[in-house]
Design a protein around this motif. Structure first.
Motif, PDB file in Angstrom:
ATOM      1  N   ALA A   1       0.852  -1.202   0.000  1.00 37.90           N
ATOM      2  CA  ALA A   1       0.000   0.000   0.000  1.00 37.90           C
ATOM      3  C   ALA A   1       0.879   1.241   0.000  1.00 37.90           C
ATOM      4  CB  ALA A   1      -0.917  -0.015   1.217  1.00 37.90           C
ATOM      5  N   ILE A   2       1.824   1.304  -0.958  1.00 42.60           N
ATOM      6  CA  ILE A   2       2.835   2.370  -0.918  1.00 42.60           C
ATOM      7  C   ILE A   2       2.442   3.607  -1.716  1.00 42.60           C
ATOM      8  CG2 ILE A   2       4.746   0.821  -0.433  1.00 42.60           C
ATOM      9  CD1 ILE A   2       5.484   0.836  -3.336  1.00 42.60           C
ATOM     10  N   GLY A   3       1.183   3.674  -2.158  1.00 40.01           N
ATOM     11  CA  GLY A   3       0.674   4.913  -2.738  1.00 40.01           C
ATOM     12  C   GLY A   3       1.240   5.219  -4.107  1.00 40.01           C
ATOM     13  N   SER A   4       1.451   6.501  -4.370  1.00 35.84           N
ATOM     14  CA  SER A   4       1.881   6.962  -5.692  1.00 35.84           C
ATOM     15  C   SER A   4       2.888   8.091  -5.535  1.00 35.84           C
ATOM     16  CB  SER A   4       0.673   7.444  -6.502  1.00 35.84           C
ATOM     17  OG  SER A   4       0.007   8.497  -5.820  1.00 35.84           O
ATOM     18  N   THR A   5       3.529   8.426  -6.646  1.00 35.84           N
ATOM     19  CA  THR A   5       4.469   9.547  -6.682  1.00 35.84           C
ATOM     20  C   THR A   5       4.100  10.458  -7.858  1.00 35.84           C
ATOM     21  OG1 THR A   5       6.030   8.340  -8.093  1.00 35.84           O
ATOM     22  CG2 THR A   5       6.331   8.149  -5.712  1.00 35.84           C
ATOM     23  N   THR A   6       4.725  11.610  -7.923  1.00 35.74           N
ATOM     24  CA  THR A   6       4.443  12.571  -8.990  1.00 35.74           C
ATOM     25  C   THR A   6       4.966  12.072 -10.337  1.00 35.74           C
ATOM     26  OG1 THR A   6       4.466  14.435  -7.470  1.00 35.74           O
ATOM     27  CG2 THR A   6       4.865  14.927  -9.787  1.00 35.74           C
ATOM     28  N   HIS A   7       4.176  12.267 -11.376  1.00 39.04           N
ATOM     29  CA  HIS A   7       4.549  11.888 -12.741  1.00 39.04           C
ATOM     30  C   HIS A   7       4.905  13.164 -13.507  1.00 39.04           C
ATOM     31  CE1 HIS A   7       4.988   9.759 -16.334  1.00 39.04           C
ATOM     32  NE2 HIS A   7       3.891   9.019 -16.348  1.00 39.04           N
ATOM     33  N   PHE A   8       6.177  13.282 -13.920  1.00 34.66           N
ATOM     34  CA  PHE A   8       6.621  14.471 -14.644  1.00 34.66           C
ATOM     35  C   PHE A   8       6.514  14.301 -16.162  1.00 34.66           C
ATOM     36  CE2 PHE A   8       8.763  14.873 -10.528  1.00 34.66           C
ATOM     37  CZ  PHE A   8       8.487  16.193 -10.204  1.00 34.66           C
ATOM     38  N   PHE A   9       6.134  13.134 -16.631  1.00 36.54           N
ATOM     39  CA  PHE A   9       5.888  12.867 -18.048  1.00 36.54           C
ATOM     40  C   PHE A   9       7.083  13.190 -18.937  1.00 36.54           C
ATOM     41  CE2 PHE A   9       1.766  13.806 -16.098  1.00 36.54           C
ATOM     42  CZ  PHE A   9       1.057  12.658 -16.431  1.00 36.54           C
ATOM     43  N   GLY A  10       8.273  13.187 -18.374  1.00 41.19           N
ATOM     44  CA  GLY A  10       9.464  13.450 -19.174  1.00 41.19           C
ATOM     45  C   GLY A  10       9.602  14.878 -19.653  1.00 41.19           C
ATOM     46  N   VAL A  11       8.843  15.820 -19.075  1.00 44.11           N
ATOM     47  CA  VAL A  11       8.912  17.223 -19.500  1.00 44.11           C
ATOM     48  C   VAL A  11      10.264  17.820 -19.103  1.00 44.11           C
ATOM     49  CG1 VAL A  11       7.925  19.526 -19.201  1.00 44.11           C
ATOM     50  CG2 VAL A  11       6.422  17.533 -19.387  1.00 44.11           C
ATOM     51  N   GLU A  12      10.911  18.460 -20.055  1.00 48.28           N
ATOM     52  CA  GLU A  12      12.240  19.007 -19.823  1.00 48.28           C
ATOM     53  C   GLU A  12      12.229  20.037 -18.691  1.00 48.28           C
ATOM     54  OE1 GLU A  12      15.726  21.481 -22.278  1.00 48.28           O
ATOM     55  OE2 GLU A  12      13.949  20.685 -23.323  1.00 48.28           O
ATOM     56  N   GLY A  13      13.085  19.825 -17.701  1.00 51.52           N
ATOM     57  CA  GLY A  13      13.246  20.759 -16.595  1.00 51.52           C
ATOM     58  C   GLY A  13      12.180  20.689 -15.520  1.00 51.52           C
ATOM     59  N   ALA A  14      11.151  19.843 -15.711  1.00 48.98           N
ATOM     60  CA  ALA A  14      10.041  19.827 -14.753  1.00 48.98           C
ATOM     61  C   ALA A  14      10.494  19.352 -13.376  1.00 48.98           C
ATOM     62  CB  ALA A  14       8.906  18.953 -15.274  1.00 48.98           C
ATOM     63  N   GLN A  15      11.238  18.277 -13.339  1.00 50.94           N
ATOM     64  CA  GLN A  15      11.652  17.727 -12.050  1.00 50.94           C
ATOM     65  C   GLN A  15      12.660  18.631 -11.354  1.00 50.94           C
ATOM     66  OE1 GLN A  15      12.591  13.593 -12.298  1.00 50.94           O
ATOM     67  NE2 GLN A  15      12.930  13.354 -10.108  1.00 50.94           N
TER      68      GLN A  15
ATOM     69  N   VAL B   1       2.394  21.630 -21.141  1.00 55.26           N
ATOM     70  CA  VAL B   1       3.701  22.180 -20.776  1.00 55.26           C
ATOM     71  C   VAL B   1       4.793  21.420 -21.518  1.00 55.26           C
ATOM     72  CG1 VAL B   1       5.347  22.524 -18.898  1.00 55.26           C
ATOM     73  CG2 VAL B   1       2.914  22.987 -18.535  1.00 55.26           C
ATOM     74  N   ALA B   2       5.666  22.162 -22.192  1.00 52.38           N
ATOM     75  CA  ALA B   2       6.757  21.554 -22.950  1.00 52.38           C
ATOM     76  C   ALA B   2       8.095  21.679 -22.232  1.00 52.38           C
ATOM     77  CB  ALA B   2       6.856  22.199 -24.333  1.00 52.38           C
ATOM     78  N   GLU B   3       8.245  22.737 -21.410  1.00 48.04           N
ATOM     79  CA  GLU B   3       9.519  22.955 -20.723  1.00 48.04           C
ATOM     80  C   GLU B   3       9.295  23.824 -19.499  1.00 48.04           C
ATOM     81  OE1 GLU B   3      13.980  24.901 -21.541  1.00 48.04           O
ATOM     82  OE2 GLU B   3      12.443  24.895 -23.120  1.00 48.04           O
ATOM     83  N   VAL B   4      10.020  23.511 -18.435  1.00 53.49           N
ATOM     84  CA  VAL B   4       9.976  24.310 -17.211  1.00 53.49           C
ATOM     85  C   VAL B   4      11.388  24.803 -16.922  1.00 53.49           C
ATOM     86  CG1 VAL B   4       9.434  24.367 -14.747  1.00 53.49           C
ATOM     87  CG2 VAL B   4       8.072  22.937 -16.294  1.00 53.49           C
ATOM     88  N   SER B   5      11.553  26.110 -16.818  1.00 53.31           N
ATOM     89  CA  SER B   5      12.850  26.679 -16.442  1.00 53.31           C
ATOM     90  C   SER B   5      12.730  27.302 -15.057  1.00 53.31           C
ATOM     91  CB  SER B   5      13.295  27.719 -17.478  1.00 53.31           C
ATOM     92  OG  SER B   5      12.411  28.825 -17.489  1.00 53.31           O
ATOM     93  N   SER B   6      13.788  27.922 -14.598  1.00 57.01           N
ATOM     94  CA  SER B   6      13.794  28.462 -13.236  1.00 57.01           C
ATOM     95  C   SER B   6      12.863  29.656 -13.071  1.00 57.01           C
ATOM     96  CB  SER B   6      15.215  28.867 -12.840  1.00 57.01           C
ATOM     97  OG  SER B   6      15.713  29.855 -13.746  1.00 57.01           O
ATOM     98  N   ASP B   7      12.499  30.332 -14.191  1.00 64.34           N
ATOM     99  CA  ASP B   7      11.668  31.525 -14.066  1.00 64.34           C
ATOM    100  C   ASP B   7      10.501  31.578 -15.052  1.00 64.34           C
ATOM    101  OD1 ASP B   7      13.064  31.876 -16.391  1.00 64.34           O
ATOM    102  OD2 ASP B   7      13.962  33.803 -15.826  1.00 64.34           O
ATOM    103  N   SER B   8      10.267  30.501 -15.784  1.00 63.46           N
ATOM    104  CA  SER B   8       9.163  30.521 -16.740  1.00 63.46           C
ATOM    105  C   SER B   8       8.766  29.112 -17.154  1.00 63.46           C
ATOM    106  CB  SER B   8       9.536  31.340 -17.985  1.00 63.46           C
ATOM    107  OG  SER B   8      10.589  30.701 -18.684  1.00 63.46           O
ATOM    108  N   ILE B   9       7.620  29.036 -17.816  1.00 66.47           N
ATOM    109  CA  ILE B   9       7.100  27.778 -18.348  1.00 66.47           C
ATOM    110  C   ILE B   9       6.772  28.003 -19.827  1.00 66.47           C
ATOM    111  CG2 ILE B   9       5.138  26.180 -18.301  1.00 66.47           C
ATOM    112  CD1 ILE B   9       4.970  26.686 -15.285  1.00 66.47           C
ATOM    113  N   ARG B  10       7.232  27.095 -20.665  1.00 70.17           N
ATOM    114  CA  ARG B  10       6.935  27.178 -22.087  1.00 70.17           C
ATOM    115  C   ARG B  10       5.946  26.072 -22.439  1.00 70.17           C
ATOM    116  NH1 ARG B  10       8.889  24.688 -26.509  1.00 70.17           N
ATOM    117  NH2 ARG B  10      10.586  23.720 -25.305  1.00 70.17           N
ATOM    118  N   THR B  11       4.885  26.432 -23.154  1.00 67.18           N
ATOM    119  CA  THR B  11       3.869  25.453 -23.532  1.00 67.18           C
ATOM    120  C   THR B  11       4.053  25.022 -24.981  1.00 67.18           C
ATOM    121  OG1 THR B  11       2.224  27.051 -24.323  1.00 67.18           O
ATOM    122  CG2 THR B  11       2.269  26.592 -21.950  1.00 67.18           C
TER     123      THR B  11
END
Length: 454
Positions: free
Chosen positions: A122-136, A268-278
């Protein structure tokens, strides 16, 4: 003596361990137990996961709501072992728990093997980042108390910093939180939440209240609504895609009134330190980013001695909650892919499903010890509720019982939402202690700020 091991101390796992301990454990030192019940979790404490958005917003102090596993074990006749599941040997009926380490004291406990007769995962789930660049790397998930606390501290720091330093110039083409450029100045801080499911929606509403409280207590002199922007980004055509469209529409209207800007149909296609690109080409400013776009099963499930998993990494179980190829291994909650008769999809990963499965499995394991055949689990959908902080709540109620859905919102919905957590407390401690805990919580709130300020 039959040996039960439950791996995972979330809502379902802890409720099951508590009930099994009450039923089969030793009530005192003189009375031998009827069965050995062991709970395994990598953390020393439990907190109800649906509360993590309140921890992130600072409206709940986690240290007043956490439950010590060791104390619960003593009170309810089971044993607690701290550590992370790293292996399973089905032939020997053993699990392997990794070593327990402390960042200051080094290794506290070595790697261990525990023997079982019946194993419940019963160890639940974790976040799925879907391989999006910079998301994690550039966003914060809300899987643990530590992550929620990290976001809260960064939010407070960003507010204090924004008050005393001039804002960075905004690059051309970057979206701000205001609906129409030029109507009001750009926000000094912009928080972006990726994923408009229950967690993302609840956090966006809770953050608006947090901004107002932080300003009231003098931590900053920013305008709570105009200087602190909140954007909610959803890949689907509407927010709360898992719920009915009328619930989604009512929630969107309330969030818009709170000044939350909604971006739907934006992947979302990319996550950077100060913005998100869709994927559509938009660039959205994000001083802080929270990732709440999806969940997946923990990676360890794919390496549990050949137990079958689905594409999300969940253990495939039958309606008895036994895994497909091993009758001695059960799974429940988010990590289990359980059939839902009459529906194309499996039982949804909700807290109410984990609670139902824990209650079902408790009765099933009693029958197991008596040598009786095991029943089949059927999920009952009692509807869904989404909290919008102290402002309101919305949801559909009793959907699976009346054959339809009743939209509820406002004070009644808020009361129903709050009662869900109280029912969880009752399952762990009984109704008498739940009432005392409710009173104690109310007294604490009456003498403490509405938001944790440090």
């Amino acid at each position: 003596m039959h040996r039960f091991i439950i791996v995972g101390g979330g809502a379902g796992g802890l409720e099951l361990a508590t009930r099994l301990g009450d039923r089969f454990g030793s009530p005192d030192e003189k009375t031998p137990p009827k069965a050995q019940v062991t709970l395994v979790d990598r953390n020393p404490t439990h907190i109800w996961k649906p509360l993590l958005h309140e921890v992130a917003a600072g409206s709940m102090d986690p240290f007043t709501q956490e439950l010590e596993y060791a104390a619960q074990a003593l009170w309810h006749g089971f044993e607690f072992q701290q550590g992370e599941l790293v292996g399973l040997n089905r032939a020997k009926k053993t699990i392997t728990i990794g070593p327990l380490r402390d960042e200051h004291a080094g290794e506290l406990l070595p790697e261990r093997e525990l023997e079982y007769d019946t194993l419940v995962v019963a160890i639940g789930s974790t976040t799925h980042f879907f391989g999006v660049e910079g998301a994690q790397q550039n966003s914060i998930a809300l899987d643990t108390v530590g992550q929620a606390e990290l976001f809260r501290k960064r939010l407070i720091a960003a507010c204090m910093r924004a008050e005393h330093f001039a804002p960075e110039p905004v690059a051309a083409g970057v979206e701000e939180a205001e609906e129409e450029p030029g109507v009001a100045p750009a926000p000094r801080i912009q928080v972006a939440i990726v994923g408009a499911g229950a967690t993302g929606v609840e956090l966006s509403a809770e953050l608006r209240n947090t901004a107002q409280v932080l300003s009231a207590y003098g931590l900053h002199k920013l305008d709570p609504k105009h200087d602190i922007g909140i954007v909610l980004i959803e890949a689907g055509p509407r927010i709360l895609p898992a719920l009915q469209e009328r619930v989604s529409s009512a929630t969107a209207e309330l969030l818009t009134k709170l000044g939350v800007k909604l971006f739907t149909g934006e992947t979302v296609a990319e996550v950077s330190s100060d913005s998100i690109r869709t994927a559509s080409g938009k660039t959205i400013r994000a001083d802080l980013t929270v990732w709440a776009a999806g969940i997946k099963a923990p990676a360890i499930l794919a390496n549990l001695d050949g137990l079958p998993t689905n594409r999300l990494g969940q253990l495939v179980v039958r309606r008895t909650l036994q895994t497909e190829i091993d009758d001695n291994v059960f799974a429940l909650g988010d990590c289990a892919a359980c059939p839902w008769p009459g529906n194309e999809r499996n039982v949804p990963p909700r807290a109410q499903a984990a609670h139902q499965q824990a209650s079902f499995l408790f009765k099933s394991l009693e029958r197991l010890l008596q040598g009786k055949p095991l029943p089949e689990y059927t999920y009952r959908d009692f509807g869904s509720l989404v909290s919008l902080g102290h402002y309101s709540a919305v949801g559909n109620l009793m959907g699976g019982l009346i054959g339809g859905n009743m939209l509820i919102e406002g004070l009644f919905a808020r009361f129903m939402y709050m009662s869900l957590y109280r029912l969880h407390i009752a399952a762990l401690h009984g109704y008498a202690r739940m009432v005392l805990d409710t009173v104690a919580h109310w007294l604490r709130r009456s003498t403490a700020p509405r938001v944790k300020l440090h």
